[in-house]
Scaffold this active site. Structure first.
Site, mmCIF file in Angstrom:
data_model
loop_
_atom_site.group_PDB
_atom_site.id
_atom_site.type_symbol
_atom_site.label_atom_id
_atom_site.label_comp_id
_atom_site.label_asym_id
_atom_site.label_seq_id
_atom_site.Cartn_x
_atom_site.Cartn_y
_atom_site.Cartn_z
ATOM 1 N N ASP A 49 0.822 -1.216 0.000
ATOM 2 C CA ASP A 49 0.000 0.000 0.000
ATOM 3 C C ASP A 49 0.859 1.271 0.000
ATOM 4 O O ASP A 49 2.027 1.258 0.384
ATOM 5 C CB ASP A 49 -0.870 0.047 1.264
ATOM 6 C CG ASP A 49 -2.017 -0.949 1.217
ATOM 7 O OD1 ASP A 49 -2.050 -1.798 0.308
ATOM 8 O OD2 ASP A 49 -2.877 -0.872 2.117
ATOM 9 N N HIS A 193 3.754 -2.286 3.101
ATOM 10 C CA HIS A 193 3.728 -0.927 2.543
ATOM 11 C C HIS A 193 5.022 -0.635 1.797
ATOM 12 O O HIS A 193 6.105 -0.933 2.298
ATOM 13 C CB HIS A 193 3.553 0.106 3.659
ATOM 14 C CG HIS A 193 2.221 0.028 4.344
ATOM 15 N ND1 HIS A 193 1.931 -0.914 5.295
ATOM 16 C CD2 HIS A 193 1.099 0.772 4.181
ATOM 17 C CE1 HIS A 193 0.680 -0.744 5.702
ATOM 18 N NE2 HIS A 193 0.152 0.269 5.050
HETATM 19 ZN ZN LIG Z 1 -2.579 3.286 3.165
#
Ligand SMILES: [Zn+2]
Length: 237
Positions: A49, A193
């Protein structure tokens, strides 16, 4: 007095409901949502992400290429505008792209119109770079709200959360590896992430994630798991 007690209880119950339904990532109050793929076979899928990011997306892509592992990148429109070349590389190397809004807002209490704007703006930016509009969406912070589900349904998009998190927003490399591997089950959707949620030039250090990634891949393979693309976990359209 009774009224005050009743009001306090009502507020507490409402708060508990909000935390469970809208913020807790494993709640299925807002549906449809995919948190985990089919439990048949030992397949898992990787998701990243908040990218693309200046420093870390290319490093993640290098590792995935070396290991022959597919992944899905839930990108923010604002970050794609800054580094469209990285999104092109993501697609060229066979990975999937998902929508993670334009500016990474907390969607709770936002109007449907505002949520739709965030999604549509990002769809247009991604399509401008890759030629295709994503069919998967992950809400920032895993938060959900009433306007979100109809917005996604209208656009034929599917909400994807996760079932295994590396907690890479707060852990070091060893902790990320342990957390991600602990969450592995057949069909696990792993959350990591590669980018930042904040506006540039604030850069989040994702080097612990980059360091953990080879160990997560190796650890999963040692446990008999293979890495599948997210599309294998989605119901046939
Ligand atoms: Zn996010």
């Amino acid at each position: 007095m009774t009224f005050v007690v009743a009001a306090v209880i009502a507020v507490l119950l409402l708060g508990a409901w909000f935390a469970w339904a809208c913020v807790w990532p494993y709640s299925t109050f807002f549906r449809p949502v995919l948190m985990r793929g089919p439990a048949d076979g030992k397949r898992v899928t990787l998701t990243f992400d908040d990218g693309p990011s200046e420093q870390f997306t290319a490093q993640v892509l290098d590792i995935l290429r070396e290991q022959g592992v597919p992944a899905t990148f839930f990108v923010c429109g604002r970050n794609v505008e800054a580094r469209p070349d990285l999104l092109r590389r993501i697609v060229a190397e066979g990975h999937a792209v998902g929508n993670h809004t334009y500016s990474h807002p907390f969607v709770c209490f936002k109007s449907q119109r505002r949520i739709a704007e965030e999604i549509d703006r990002t769809q247009t930016i991604i399509e401008g770079v890759t030629g295709a509009r994503p069919c998967v969406f992950r809400p920032p912070y895993g938060a959900r709200w009433f306007g979100l589900v109809p917005t996604l349904l209208e656009r034929g998009m599917r909400m994807v959360l996760w079932s295994a998190a590396g907690y890479d927003w707060k852990k070091g490399a060893a902790g990320i590896t342990r957390a991600a591997l602990r969450g592995l089950k057949p069909g696990a959707v792993i959350l990591l992430h590669d980018g930042r949620e904040t506006r540039p030039p604030t850069e989040v250090d994702r080097s612990p994630t980059v360091q953990a990634l080879p160990a997560i891949i190796e650890g999963a393979r040692q446990r008999g798991y293979t890495f599948a693309p997210l599309r294998d976990f989605l119901p046939a359209a």
